[in-house]
Scaffold this motif. Structure first.
Motif, PDB file in Angstrom:
ATOM      1  N   ARG A  40       7.598 -87.263  15.620  1.00  0.00           N
ATOM      2  CA  ARG A  40       6.415 -86.612  15.054  1.00  0.00           C
ATOM      3  C   ARG A  40       6.399 -85.121  15.368  1.00  0.00           C
ATOM      4  O   ARG A  40       6.010 -84.308  14.536  1.00  0.00           O
TER       5      ARG A  40
ATOM      6  N   SER B 148      -4.596 -87.267  12.666  1.00  0.00           N
ATOM      7  CA  SER B 148      -4.653 -85.828  12.428  1.00  0.00           C
ATOM      8  C   SER B 148      -3.458 -85.304  11.649  1.00  0.00           C
ATOM      9  O   SER B 148      -2.321 -85.553  11.999  1.00  0.00           O
TER      10      SER B 148
ATOM     11  N   PHE C  26      -0.689 -82.782  23.321  1.00  0.00           N
ATOM     12  CA  PHE C  26      -0.670 -84.198  23.690  1.00  0.00           C
ATOM     13  C   PHE C  26       0.543 -84.901  23.086  1.00  0.00           C
ATOM     14  O   PHE C  26       0.497 -86.098  22.780  1.00  0.00           O
ATOM     15  N   SER C  27       1.620 -84.172  22.933  1.00  0.00           N
ATOM     16  CA  SER C  27       2.802 -84.687  22.234  1.00  0.00           C
ATOM     17  C   SER C  27       3.382 -85.916  22.916  1.00  0.00           C
ATOM     18  O   SER C  27       4.055 -86.720  22.288  1.00  0.00           O
ATOM     19  N   GLN C  28       3.105 -86.058  24.214  1.00  0.00           N
ATOM     20  CA  GLN C  28       3.622 -87.227  24.929  1.00  0.00           C
ATOM     21  C   GLN C  28       3.044 -88.549  24.385  1.00  0.00           C
ATOM     22  O   GLN C  28       3.631 -89.601  24.581  1.00  0.00           O
ATOM     23  N   PHE C  29       1.907 -88.456  23.683  1.00  0.00           N
ATOM     24  CA  PHE C  29       1.285 -89.663  23.140  1.00  0.00           C
ATOM     25  C   PHE C  29       1.625 -89.869  21.665  1.00  0.00           C
ATOM     26  O   PHE C  29       1.081 -90.756  21.004  1.00  0.00           O
ATOM     27  N   LEU C  30       2.504 -89.022  21.148  1.00  0.00           N
ATOM     28  CA  LEU C  30       2.862 -89.083  19.731  1.00  0.00           C
ATOM     29  C   LEU C  30       4.105 -89.946  19.541  1.00  0.00           C
ATOM     30  O   LEU C  30       4.946 -90.024  20.428  1.00  0.00           O
ATOM     31  N   PRO C  31       4.225 -90.567  18.358  1.00  0.00           N
ATOM     32  CA  PRO C  31       5.429 -91.349  18.094  1.00  0.00           C
ATOM     33  C   PRO C  31       6.649 -90.429  18.071  1.00  0.00           C
ATOM     34  O   PRO C  31       6.530 -89.245  17.760  1.00  0.00           O
TER      35      PRO C  31
ATOM     36  N   LEU D 297      -2.127 -81.306  18.721  1.00  0.00           N
ATOM     37  CA  LEU D 297      -1.166 -82.405  18.738  1.00  0.00           C
ATOM     38  C   LEU D 297      -0.005 -82.111  19.679  1.00  0.00           C
ATOM     39  O   LEU D 297       0.456 -82.984  20.410  1.00  0.00           O
TER      40      LEU D 297
ATOM     41  N   LEU E  35      -7.426 -92.295  21.651  1.00  0.00           N
ATOM     42  CA  LEU E  35      -6.751 -90.992  21.637  1.00  0.00           C
ATOM     43  C   LEU E  35      -5.532 -91.046  20.728  1.00  0.00           C
ATOM     44  O   LEU E  35      -5.353 -90.200  19.843  1.00  0.00           O
ATOM     45  N   VAL E  36      -4.701 -92.068  20.948  1.00  0.00           N
ATOM     46  CA  VAL E  36      -3.484 -92.195  20.139  1.00  0.00           C
ATOM     47  C   VAL E  36      -3.820 -92.321  18.660  1.00  0.00           C
ATOM     48  O   VAL E  36      -3.221 -91.666  17.805  1.00  0.00           O
TER      49      VAL E  36
ATOM     50  N   LEU F  80      -4.897 -88.981  17.331  1.00  0.00           N
ATOM     51  CA  LEU F  80      -3.757 -88.091  17.141  1.00  0.00           C
ATOM     52  C   LEU F  80      -2.976 -88.473  15.886  1.00  0.00           C
ATOM     53  O   LEU F  80      -2.507 -87.615  15.142  1.00  0.00           O
ATOM     54  N   LEU F  81      -2.846 -89.788  15.647  1.00  0.00           N
ATOM     55  CA  LEU F  81      -2.113 -90.240  14.465  1.00  0.00           C
ATOM     56  C   LEU F  81      -2.832 -89.849  13.179  1.00  0.00           C
ATOM     57  O   LEU F  81      -2.193 -89.526  12.177  1.00  0.00           O
TER      58      LEU F  81
ATOM     59  N   GLY G 249       4.343 -79.947  26.229  1.00  0.00           N
ATOM     60  CA  GLY G 249       3.587 -79.546  25.053  1.00  0.00           C
ATOM     61  C   GLY G 249       2.627 -78.424  25.351  1.00  0.00           C
ATOM     62  O   GLY G 249       2.488 -77.479  24.572  1.00  0.00           O
TER      63      GLY G 249
ATOM     64  N   MET H 179      -8.905 -80.297  15.230  1.00  0.00           N
ATOM     65  CA  MET H 179      -8.965 -81.432  16.153  1.00  0.00           C
ATOM     66  C   MET H 179     -10.406 -81.691  16.563  1.00  0.00           C
ATOM     67  O   MET H 179     -11.058 -80.819  17.132  1.00  0.00           O
TER      68      MET H 179
ATOM     69  N   ASN I  89       3.411 -80.615  31.724  1.00  0.00           N
ATOM     70  CA  ASN I  89       3.195 -80.964  30.339  1.00  0.00           C
ATOM     71  C   ASN I  89       3.941 -79.985  29.441  1.00  0.00           C
ATOM     72  O   ASN I  89       3.518 -78.856  29.232  1.00  0.00           O
TER      73      ASN I  89
END
Lengths: 183, 183
Positions: free
Chosen positions: B110, A86, B102-107, B99, A79-80, A83-84, A142, A1, A140
């Motif tokens: 994912r 990665s 920050f999973s809350q920002f993932l589709p 990832l 950020l989004v 993340l996509l 995650g 990352m 959180n």
DNA sequence: TAGGGCATGTAACCAGTTACATGATTAC
DNA sequence: GTAATCATGTAACTGGTTACATGCCCTA
């Protein structure tokens, strides 16, 4: 990352200075992630120019101005995107294991020292994982999951080292005795 | 552990081509170490010029000549020096965990895919560790120890993912539902 | 016929590491 | 005294990654 995405992610928690971002990453996810201060400051400066973050400079006596960064709307988008992009790889690079594999070529006692050092480091990281200090992990899922994964894997590693180091050290000592005797 | 030292170390087992060195590292220690072919070939060529390794070119039909490298006396010295220089660090760099944090920002979905992929990779590595195929591990205590460490940590990671993925995925789904509902 | 294994190489790029640079305060 | 914490930055290096490049043989 990459450093940029990681900074943006940390800033979703709330405003922070570069120094604080680095500390947050170290304290919570030090086993899995890393940001060096020499990559964080340029990254924040760049992103500031690009409008992904904003900062407020706070005067301090005897210290450089403190720059408190805050995420912007386009920063959140970035950020989004980051993340996509990665692929979600997970890589371990271990000189420690490299040295163990070739322990027969190491000076006597080195294996013991290496394992001691590794245990100390891992135990420290384990302690960090065990007392999640602040808000980040609380709300959180995650982060909580990741900290748990960290603890699980570290515990397994620590136990393995504790249980098996004796035979390794004995075997290495024996090999080295043979080499001395045989040469 | 840098490519050169690693190559020298593998060559202590016996002569090998660059291709075989890479395979050996991957098969036995893939979780902990890595050599890409684009760094191995130049490294071997350099070390050959410096007299740390020698090679015999073997003609092959339809393929480039196979260069079978062998360690020299000064190569063994260089290996020992390389090992002494190494501080024995152990570092994990995990986009995977990045990832998840920050999973809350993932589709949607994912997280499931990421965990599936991670499990598949780790299970593959675990299998490799479980059937030590050849001589390398047989007479090398350090290698056996390392393979065991790998298995222990991977097993812990795999079990953690299996046992905890459900609540993570549920929590992420819930968060995302809230975000959609609340916005 | 597409993909994987065998087998070797080159070249550009780039991200992260190391080292340099400063400096007050506090704790051991 | 010496180390650590806070706090930010620059610059050089360098090693690894990605992509380019080739080409046969075997299997599904």
């Amino acid at each position: 990352m990459d450093t940029r995405t990681l900074c943006l992610g940390i800033l979703t928690r709330g405003p922070a200075t570069g120094y604080e971002i680095k500390k947050a990453v170290e304290e919570h996810f030090g086993y899995f992630l890393d940001v060096s201060h020499s990559s964080i400051y340029p990254a924040l400066a760049d992103m500031s120019e690009q409008g992904l973050v904003e900062y407020e400079a706070v005067r301090q006596e005897g210290k450089p101005d403190k720059k408190v960064y805050r995420l912007t709307a386009s920063g959140l988008e970035a950020l989004v995107e980051g993340l996509l992009r990665s692929p979600g790889r997970h890589r371990v690079r271990s000189e420690f294991v490299g040295l163990l594999i070739f322990s027969q070529f190491l000076p006597a006692g080195r294996v013991r020292d290496l394992i001691d050092k590794r245990l100390a480091e891992w135990r420290g990281l384990q302690d960090l994982a065990r007392c999640p200090p602040d808000t980040f992990s609380n709300d959180n899922a995650g982060a909580r999951f990741s900290v748990g994964l960290c603890e699980a894997m570290l515990t397994a590693g620590i136990e393995y080292l504790e249980r098996n180091r004796d035979w390794l050290e004995a075997a290495v000592a024996e090999d080295q005795a043979k080499q001395r005797g045989g040469s």
